[in-house]
Design a protein around this motif. Structure first.
Motif, mmCIF file in Angstrom:
data_model
loop_
_atom_site.group_PDB
_atom_site.id
_atom_site.type_symbol
_atom_site.label_atom_id
_atom_site.label_comp_id
_atom_site.label_asym_id
_atom_site.label_seq_id
_atom_site.Cartn_x
_atom_site.Cartn_y
_atom_site.Cartn_z
ATOM 1 N N GLY A 137 22.560 -20.954 -21.789
ATOM 2 C CA GLY A 137 23.919 -21.173 -21.307
ATOM 3 C C GLY A 137 24.306 -22.636 -21.243
ATOM 4 N N ALA A 138 23.316 -23.515 -21.102
ATOM 5 C CA ALA A 138 23.582 -24.956 -21.085
ATOM 6 C C ALA A 138 23.729 -25.515 -22.497
ATOM 7 C CB ALA A 138 22.459 -25.683 -20.346
ATOM 8 N N GLY A 139 23.589 -24.649 -23.496
ATOM 9 C CA GLY A 139 23.798 -25.073 -24.876
ATOM 10 C C GLY A 139 22.562 -25.573 -25.582
ATOM 11 N N VAL A 140 21.392 -25.420 -24.966
ATOM 12 C CA VAL A 140 20.152 -25.873 -25.598
ATOM 13 C C VAL A 140 19.893 -25.029 -26.839
ATOM 14 C CG1 VAL A 140 17.648 -26.033 -25.288
ATOM 15 C CG2 VAL A 140 19.186 -26.809 -23.489
ATOM 16 N N GLY A 141 19.467 -25.685 -27.913
ATOM 17 C CA GLY A 141 19.342 -25.042 -29.213
ATOM 18 C C GLY A 141 18.149 -24.141 -29.397
ATOM 19 N N GLY A 142 17.101 -24.301 -28.582
ATOM 20 C CA GLY A 142 15.925 -23.462 -28.754
ATOM 21 C C GLY A 142 15.087 -23.421 -27.498
ATOM 22 N N LEU A 143 14.431 -22.290 -27.299
ATOM 23 C CA LEU A 143 13.611 -22.104 -26.106
ATOM 24 C C LEU A 143 12.444 -21.197 -26.452
ATOM 25 C CD1 LEU A 143 13.104 -22.165 -22.988
ATOM 26 C CD2 LEU A 143 14.641 -20.186 -22.847
ATOM 27 N N PHE A 144 11.259 -21.569 -25.970
ATOM 28 C CA PHE A 144 10.080 -20.728 -26.076
ATOM 29 C C PHE A 144 9.438 -20.673 -24.706
ATOM 30 C CE2 PHE A 144 5.485 -20.240 -26.574
ATOM 31 C CZ PHE A 144 5.430 -19.061 -27.298
ATOM 32 N N VAL A 145 9.153 -19.470 -24.232
ATOM 33 C CA VAL A 145 8.522 -19.282 -22.924
ATOM 34 C C VAL A 145 7.342 -18.342 -23.103
ATOM 35 C CG1 VAL A 145 8.811 -18.426 -20.572
ATOM 36 C CG2 VAL A 145 10.718 -19.589 -21.697
ATOM 37 N N THR A 146 6.206 -18.717 -22.522
ATOM 38 C CA THR A 146 5.038 -17.843 -22.524
ATOM 39 C C THR A 146 4.355 -17.877 -21.167
ATOM 40 O OG1 THR A 146 2.948 -17.301 -23.631
ATOM 41 C CG2 THR A 146 3.507 -19.642 -23.463
ATOM 42 N N ASP A 147 3.749 -16.765 -20.811
ATOM 43 C CA ASP A 147 2.984 -16.733 -19.571
ATOM 44 C C ASP A 147 1.537 -17.148 -19.808
ATOM 45 O OD1 ASP A 147 2.022 -14.474 -20.867
ATOM 46 O OD2 ASP A 147 2.608 -13.065 -19.300
ATOM 47 N N GLN A 148 1.224 -17.528 -21.017
ATOM 48 C CA GLN A 148 -0.123 -17.964 -21.383
ATOM 49 C C GLN A 148 -0.293 -19.468 -21.135
ATOM 50 O OE1 GLN A 148 -2.419 -15.513 -22.586
ATOM 51 N NE2 GLN A 148 -0.691 -14.340 -21.761
ATOM 52 N N ALA A 149 -1.550 -19.897 -21.032
ATOM 53 C CA ALA A 149 -1.845 -21.318 -20.827
ATOM 54 C C ALA A 149 -1.710 -22.106 -22.129
ATOM 55 C CB ALA A 149 -3.251 -21.487 -20.268
ATOM 56 N N GLY A 150 -1.731 -21.424 -23.245
ATOM 57 C CA GLY A 150 -1.629 -22.091 -24.537
ATOM 58 C C GLY A 150 -0.818 -21.248 -25.495
ATOM 59 N N TYR A 151 -1.043 -21.490 -26.775
ATOM 60 C CA TYR A 151 -0.240 -20.822 -27.796
ATOM 61 C C TYR A 151 -1.094 -19.968 -28.726
ATOM 62 C CZ TYR A 151 2.729 -24.626 -26.169
ATOM 63 O OH TYR A 151 3.434 -25.513 -25.393
ATOM 64 N N THR A 152 -2.207 -19.461 -28.204
ATOM 65 C CA THR A 152 -3.115 -18.707 -29.058
ATOM 66 C C THR A 152 -2.983 -17.198 -28.908
ATOM 67 O OG1 THR A 152 -4.854 -18.879 -27.385
ATOM 68 C CG2 THR A 152 -4.801 -20.586 -29.105
ATOM 69 N N SER A 153 -2.168 -16.745 -27.980
ATOM 70 C CA SER A 153 -1.951 -15.307 -27.817
ATOM 71 C C SER A 153 -0.526 -15.071 -27.333
ATOM 72 C CB SER A 153 -2.972 -14.701 -26.846
ATOM 73 O OG SER A 153 -2.875 -15.308 -25.584
ATOM 74 N N TRP A 154 -0.063 -13.831 -27.532
ATOM 75 C CA TRP A 154 1.287 -13.470 -27.138
ATOM 76 C C TRP A 154 1.428 -13.432 -25.627
ATOM 77 C CZ3 TRP A 154 4.707 -13.861 -30.772
ATOM 78 C CH2 TRP A 154 4.376 -13.581 -32.083
ATOM 79 N N SER A 155 2.577 -13.793 -25.165
ATOM 80 C CA SER A 155 2.911 -13.679 -23.747
ATOM 81 C C SER A 155 2.847 -12.212 -23.343
ATOM 82 C CB SER A 155 4.315 -14.234 -23.513
ATOM 83 O OG SER A 155 4.736 -13.999 -22.197
ATOM 84 N N GLY A 156 2.432 -11.952 -22.119
ATOM 85 C CA GLY A 156 2.401 -10.588 -21.619
ATOM 86 C C GLY A 156 3.777 -9.963 -21.490
ATOM 87 N N ILE A 157 4.802 -10.810 -21.487
ATOM 88 C CA ILE A 157 6.183 -10.304 -21.409
ATOM 89 C C ILE A 157 6.996 -10.804 -22.618
ATOM 90 C CG2 ILE A 157 6.258 -9.858 -18.934
ATOM 91 C CD1 ILE A 157 7.427 -12.629 -18.476
ATOM 92 N N TRP A 158 6.308 -10.845 -23.758
ATOM 93 C CA TRP A 158 6.927 -11.312 -24.999
ATOM 94 C C TRP A 158 8.125 -10.465 -25.400
ATOM 95 C CZ3 TRP A 158 7.501 -15.325 -27.930
ATOM 96 C CH2 TRP A 158 7.962 -15.191 -29.234
ATOM 97 N N GLY A 159 7.968 -9.152 -25.352
ATOM 98 C CA GLY A 159 9.069 -8.263 -25.735
ATOM 99 C C GLY A 159 10.312 -8.507 -24.897
ATOM 100 N N GLU A 160 10.113 -8.718 -23.617
ATOM 101 C CA GLU A 160 11.234 -8.985 -22.727
ATOM 102 C C GLU A 160 11.876 -10.345 -23.059
ATOM 103 O OE1 GLU A 160 8.278 -7.858 -21.868
ATOM 104 O OE2 GLU A 160 8.549 -6.135 -20.536
ATOM 105 N N PHE A 161 11.031 -11.330 -23.377
ATOM 106 C CA PHE A 161 11.562 -12.650 -23.751
ATOM 107 C C PHE A 161 12.432 -12.533 -25.000
ATOM 108 C CE2 PHE A 161 11.082 -16.515 -26.378
ATOM 109 C CZ PHE A 161 11.815 -17.388 -25.585
ATOM 110 N N VAL A 162 11.939 -11.848 -26.004
ATOM 111 C CA VAL A 162 12.702 -11.681 -27.245
ATOM 112 C C VAL A 162 14.019 -10.960 -26.957
ATOM 113 C CG1 VAL A 162 12.708 -10.565 -29.524
ATOM 114 C CG2 VAL A 162 10.655 -11.761 -28.714
#
Length: 119
Positions: A88-113
């Motif tokens: 809503g603030a106009g930011v062009g991209g966002l990635f959110v994960t509940d993981q400590a890194g980027y080696t596995s999918w977030s547990g709430i990935w489907g909801e994020f998408v």
């Protein structure tokens, strides 16, 4: 950064279809936007994020700014509020994960998408 970006774009064929992303992970001066297509202005744990960070983005460059957040500890509803706030603030991209890194999918990935699709 200008020299590196010019070399990278030239190496990719220079046909104007490449996208250049700088990833300093923090707010930068406007000059960076003159070289890159997008700038990652926040890459840190969700607990470090505050809405005031958005106010630090150079005016007019929100759409070319990206946010990356890991260790998200909120609920699905809080994730939706976060997505709505950042997008809503106009930011062009966002990635959110509940993981400590980027080696596995977030547990709430489907909801994020889904949240991103609806934003």
């Amino acid at each position: 950064m200008v020299n590196i970006t010019t070399l990278a774009r030239g190496s990719l064929g220079g046909n104007g279809t490449s996208t250049t992303v700088f990833n300093p992970g923090e707010i930068v001066v406007e000059n960076w936007y003159g070289v890159a297509d997008y700038v990652d202005v926040f890459e840190d744990a969700y607990q470090v994020y505050t809405p005031q960070i958005m106010a630090s983005i150079p005016t007019g460059f929100e759409e070319r700014s990206l946010f990356i957040m890991y260790n998200f500890t909120g609920t699905v509803g809080q994730q939706m509020e976060l997505v709505d706030s950042v997008v809503g603030a106009g930011v062009g991209g966002l990635f959110v994960t509940d993981q400590a890194g980027y080696t596995s999918w977030s547990g709430i990935w489907g909801e994020f998408v889904g949240d991103m699709d609806g934003a």
